[in-house]
Design an enzyme around this catalytic site. Structure first.
Site, short mmCIF file in Angstrom:
data_model
loop_
_atom_site.label_atom_id
_atom_site.label_comp_id
_atom_site.label_asym_id
_atom_site.label_seq_id
_atom_site.Cartn_x
_atom_site.Cartn_y
_atom_site.Cartn_z
CE LYS A 117 -0.72 1.83 6.80
NZ LYS A 117 -2.18 2.13 6.93
N GLY A 151 -10.76 7.31 8.21
CA GLY A 151 -11.84 7.92 6.90
C GLY A 151 -12.93 7.09 7.60
N GLY A 184 -13.18 4.40 10.50
CA GLY A 184 -11.71 4.73 10.99
C GLY A 184 -11.17 5.82 10.93
CG HIS A 233 -13.27 2.87 3.46
ND1 HIS A 233 -13.98 3.92 4.02
CD2 HIS A 233 -12.19 3.23 3.56
CE1 HIS A 233 -13.30 4.67 4.79
NE2 HIS A 233 -11.99 4.47 4.48
NE ARG A 235 -6.23 1.45 -0.03
CZ ARG A 235 -6.69 2.45 0.70
NH1 ARG A 235 -5.44 2.90 1.53
NH2 ARG A 235 -7.64 2.93 0.89
CD GLU A 237 -8.96 -1.61 4.60
OE1 GLU A 237 -8.82 -1.12 5.74
OE2 GLU A 237 -9.51 -0.65 3.41
CG ASN A 277 -1.98 1.00 1.18
OD1 ASN A 277 -1.61 1.99 0.52
ND2 ASN A 277 -2.61 0.88 2.42
NE ARG A 321 -10.50 11.74 4.44
CZ ARG A 321 -10.52 10.72 4.09
NH1 ARG A 321 -11.41 9.92 3.74
NH2 ARG A 321 -9.33 10.07 4.37
P1 ADP Z 1 -7.22 3.98 9.26
O1 ADP Z 1 -8.33 4.55 8.71
O2 ADP Z 1 -6.30 4.91 9.14
O3 ADP Z 1 -7.09 2.61 9.03
P2 ADP Z 1 -8.14 2.85 11.68
O4 ADP Z 1 -9.18 2.03 11.34
O5 ADP Z 1 -6.75 2.35 12.48
O6 ADP Z 1 -7.79 4.00 10.80
O7 ADP Z 1 -8.83 3.75 12.99
C1 ADP Z 1 -8.26 4.56 13.41
C2 ADP Z 1 -9.23 5.30 14.45
O8 ADP Z 1 -9.78 4.31 15.46
C3 ADP Z 1 -8.75 6.45 15.47
O9 ADP Z 1 -9.58 7.56 15.56
C4 ADP Z 1 -8.54 5.88 16.83
O10 ADP Z 1 -8.73 6.58 18.02
C5 ADP Z 1 -9.74 4.79 16.91
N1 ADP Z 1 -9.54 3.77 17.70
C6 ADP Z 1 -8.78 2.76 18.10
N2 ADP Z 1 -8.59 2.15 19.05
C7 ADP Z 1 -9.97 2.73 19.64
C8 ADP Z 1 -10.38 2.75 21.15
N3 ADP Z 1 -10.48 1.54 21.83
N4 ADP Z 1 -11.59 3.19 21.07
C9 ADP Z 1 -12.13 3.95 20.37
N5 ADP Z 1 -11.37 4.42 19.34
C10 ADP Z 1 -10.43 3.68 18.82
#
Ligand code: ADP
Length: 399
Positions: free
Chosen positions: A14, A210, A208, A178, A89, A382, A7, A239
């Site tokens: 990554k 996004g 996440g 996504h 990706r 993913e 990625n 965003r």
């Molecule tokens: P990306 O879109 O970069 O792949 P992720 O799917 O890893 O992102 O999600 C990141 C988000 O998930 C961040 O806002 C992080 O704070 C949140 N997150 C991770 N663990 C927790 C948790 N235990 N409680 C609440 N939010 C969480």
């Protein structure tokens, strides 16, 4: 058979190396701050702690050199012939790609053609492909697109009410993103429910950094919240999601902001960050618990906007087998899941507070009842999905 998933972003790469016989991850890592004076490389080998090293990586060429040297040094790839393919990706596939594609010059040309639709992502994805081909030319390379899963949207869902030539000549339409995650959790949900995917209706929430929500009818995406770009739809970390498009003109006229400044504002300074100054959901919770009203408002807005989409997609689907939470927030934030599901008994949604606190992994049903609509928390993967799709693409193309 081993498959490497790459990625490539503008300043990071990554990667995950899979053993496809049992889907185990042999090594997963990230090379960050490519092009800066101090780049870094972190990786985890199966059953070991994370290793971190400062490296020199002035460009993607050096980053991939480091990556392949690491695979050899860690003895997870002793001979490049062990690698069945590299799965890349790619964020935007435009209307051309409905499924993964074995990469050749024509495929690369098509990816380049949609750069105007994804100027932040596709150039970096292409750079990763070009470098991988340069360094591993004999190994087949497959492109897996974030947009492909949503190519099943009907025209009345993907078209914007804008003048026809903007679509016909400039590709202005909803594409959705996504897709790998929505597709993966849809398959997992159908398996959990014991139904063929082709007979399963779902609302999948990928939350996440996004965030997007998809209405899935009989296993196919029929609507999704992200649009021509990943800016539309749900409120996100930084965003804005859905806003009145006229805000753009207002900002331009009254604050004299340039297009570039508005693009940065809507992508990087809005969403949760715009409301409370923070985009990480865990940090926002800590702020709210400490009494920060802006953080409370951000959380309330975030949940409210998800709920509106759930209601809309119920109307679109008619019958829903399961509501699915995934992504870092969807998988881990019990408070948010509870807020999104509150007062939804009309739709058959009622969650069990205890199950919601500790859902089974990788797929747990947090619904009060074991019959009727399921509310599932599913760990997305993913990278694995890209590896599996790459393998299928390779098998089909050699038939
Ligand atoms: P990306 O879109 O970069 O792949 P992720 O799917 O890893 O992102 O999600 C990141 C988000 O998930 C961040 O806002 C992080 O704070 C949140 N997150 C991770 N663990 C927790 C948790 N235990 N409680 C609440 N939010 C969480």
């Amino acid at each position: 058979m081993k498959i490497l998933v790459l990625n490539a972003g503008s300043s990071s790469v990554k990667y995950s190396l899979f053993e496809m016989t049992d889907h185990s991850v042999l090594i997963a890592g990230i090379i960050e701050r490519i092009g800066e004076t101090a780049a870094s490389h972190s990786y985890t080998l199966a059953n070991t702690d994370r290793t971190h090293a400062d490296i020199v990586s002035r460009n993607h060429h050096q980053a991939l050199q480091v990556l392949f040297e690491t695979l050899a040094a860690c003895r997870v790839l002793n001979d490049r012939r062990e690698l069945a393919c590299i799965g890349h990706r790619v964020v935007h596939g435009g209307e051309h790609f409905r499924e993964p594609a074995l990469i050749d010059t024509q495929v690369m040309q098509h990816i380049a053609e949609v750069i105007p639709l994804a100027p932040l992502h596709n150039p970096a994805n292409l750079l990763g492909i070009e470098e991988a081909i340069r360094q591993m030319g004999d190994t087949p390379q497959v492109a897996v697109f974030d947009t492909a899963f949503h190519q099943t949207l009907p025209d009345y869902a993907y078209r914007y009410p804008l003048p026809e030539p903007l679509y016909a000549e400039h590709g202005v339409r909803r594409y959705g993103f996504h897709g790998t995650s929505h597709g993966y959790v849809a398959e997992q949900a159908a398996q959990y429910l014991g139904k063929p995917l082709s007979e399963t209706n779902l609302i999948t929430l990928h939350l996440g950094n996004g965030a997007s929500v998809t209405a899935i009818k009989n296993g196919r995406s029929i609507d999704t919240s992200m649009g021509m770009t990943p800016l539309e739809g749900l409120m996100m970390g930084s965003r804005c999601g859905d806003i009145d498009p006229a805000i753009h003109f207002y900002l331009s006229r009254t604050l004299n902001l340039s297009n570039d400044a508005i693009e940065t504002l809507l992508n990087k300074e809005s969403g949760c960050k715009g409301i409370c100054g923070e985009n990480d959901m865990r940090a926002i919770h800590l702020m709210a618990e400490a009494g920060d009203d802006h953080a409370r408002l951000a959380l309330a807005m975030y949940a409210y906007r998800i709920k509106k989409y759930i209601g809309a997609y119920f109307a679109v689907l008619g019958h829903v087998d399961a509501l699915v939470f995934t992504g870092g927030i969807g998988e881990n934030d019990a408070w948010l899941r509870e807020q999104c599901c509150q007062d939804m008994t009309l739709f058959g949604i009622a969650i069990d507070p205890q199950k919601n606190q500790t859902p089974a992994r990788p797929c747990g049903n947090i619904s009060q009842s074991n019959t009727g609509l399921a509310v599932l928390v599913i760990t997305t993967d993913e990278e694995l999905e890209i590896a599996v799709q790459s393998m299928h693409c390779l098998e089909h193309s050699s038939l």
